[in-house]
Design a protein around this motif. Structure first.
Motif, mmCIF file in Angstrom:
data_model
loop_
_atom_site.group_PDB
_atom_site.id
_atom_site.type_symbol
_atom_site.label_atom_id
_atom_site.label_comp_id
_atom_site.label_asym_id
_atom_site.label_seq_id
_atom_site.Cartn_x
_atom_site.Cartn_y
_atom_site.Cartn_z
ATOM 1 N N GLN A 187 -28.650 37.746 -37.571
ATOM 2 C CA GLN A 187 -27.858 38.254 -36.829
ATOM 3 C C GLN A 187 -26.475 38.426 -37.496
ATOM 4 O O GLN A 187 -25.937 39.538 -37.310
ATOM 5 N N ALA A 188 -25.954 37.415 -38.044
ATOM 6 C CA ALA A 188 -24.844 37.309 -39.031
ATOM 7 C C ALA A 188 -24.785 38.511 -40.110
ATOM 8 O O ALA A 188 -23.900 39.048 -40.296
ATOM 9 N N ARG A 189 -26.053 38.559 -40.698
ATOM 10 C CA ARG A 189 -26.190 39.345 -41.943
ATOM 11 C C ARG A 189 -26.006 40.745 -41.511
ATOM 12 O O ARG A 189 -25.379 41.677 -41.849
ATOM 13 N N LEU A 190 -26.899 40.915 -40.283
ATOM 14 C CA LEU A 190 -26.884 42.410 -39.742
ATOM 15 C C LEU A 190 -25.551 42.898 -39.267
ATOM 16 O O LEU A 190 -25.187 43.860 -39.426
ATOM 17 N N ALA A 191 -24.980 42.002 -38.700
ATOM 18 C CA ALA A 191 -23.492 42.498 -38.215
ATOM 19 C C ALA A 191 -22.553 42.710 -39.258
ATOM 20 O O ALA A 191 -21.868 43.429 -39.311
ATOM 21 N N LEU A 192 -22.814 41.866 -40.540
ATOM 22 C CA LEU A 192 -22.017 42.223 -41.561
ATOM 23 C C LEU A 192 -22.148 43.589 -42.309
ATOM 24 O O LEU A 192 -21.364 44.476 -42.525
ATOM 25 N N MET A 193 -23.519 43.920 -42.367
ATOM 26 C CA MET A 193 -24.003 45.094 -42.830
ATOM 27 C C MET A 193 -23.485 46.268 -42.053
ATOM 28 O O MET A 193 -22.921 47.458 -42.392
ATOM 29 N N GLU A 194 -23.580 46.048 -40.641
ATOM 30 C CA GLU A 194 -23.277 47.120 -39.646
ATOM 31 C C GLU A 194 -21.737 47.414 -39.869
ATOM 32 O O GLU A 194 -21.236 48.694 -40.069
ATOM 33 N N ARG A 195 -20.957 46.366 -40.025
ATOM 34 C CA ARG A 195 -19.397 46.420 -40.146
ATOM 35 C C ARG A 195 -18.940 47.366 -41.393
ATOM 36 O O ARG A 195 -18.236 47.943 -41.454
ATOM 37 N N LYS A 196 -19.569 46.939 -42.444
ATOM 38 C CA LYS A 196 -19.666 47.430 -43.872
ATOM 39 C C LYS A 196 -19.920 48.704 -43.655
ATOM 40 O O LYS A 196 -19.247 49.765 -44.296
ATOM 41 N N LEU A 197 -21.043 49.220 -43.353
ATOM 42 C CA LEU A 197 -21.466 50.419 -43.271
ATOM 43 C C LEU A 197 -20.287 51.611 -42.392
ATOM 44 O O LEU A 197 -20.317 52.546 -42.868
ATOM 45 N N PHE A 198 -20.154 50.926 -41.130
ATOM 46 C CA PHE A 198 -19.006 51.621 -40.422
ATOM 47 C C PHE A 198 -18.059 51.973 -40.998
ATOM 48 O O PHE A 198 -17.298 52.951 -40.830
#
Length: 138
Positions: free
Chosen positions: A40-51
């Protein structure tokens, strides 16, 4: 800058923005399915960076598109329909930001199935916009 360069840059930034619009909801699908905290933490980081990366691409796509429209008198009924779809796409982009914040705060209430359907919206908009721009049906 000539008309053809403006059009080329508009297309480049639209394609780049759409890449983010296709991938971010896919990350949401995975995030909604993730059960362990590390994922969940890794995906949240990826989402934030992509956005954060795709938002300036959207601004550039909109900027070059506006320049074409206002600076070169691009017009027609097809353009009104396209601009309506662009407004929907902007709302979709902003809603993705809200969903991202919900995930980050642990407030996601949607299932991975909902995100799978949500992920198809930009695909449908892309089909419609390309047909409007190329065919100019009205």
């Amino acid at each position: 800058m000539t008309y053809l360069y403006l059009k080329a840059f508009h297309i480049i930034f639209v394609v780049s923005w759409f890449a983010g619009l296709f991938y971010l909801p896919r990350l949401f699908v995975n995030h909604a399915m993730a059960e362990d905290e590390a994922s969940q933490a890794r995906l949240a980081l990826m989402e934030r960076k992509l956005f954060r990366f795709m938002t300036p691409l959207a601004v550039l796509a909109l900027g070059f598109g506006s320049w074409l429209w206002l600076g070169y008198g691009v017009s027609g009924g097809w353009l009104h329909a396209k601009l309506t779809l662009v407004a929907v796409l902007i709302a979709y982009h902003l809603y993705c930001g809200k969903l991202l914040r919900d995930f980050a705060a642990g407030r996601n209430v949607r299932s991975h199935r909902w995100y799978r359907v949500f992920n198809e919206i930009p695909v449908l908009i892309l089909f419609a916009v390309v047909i409007l721009v190329v065919v100019k049906p009205f």
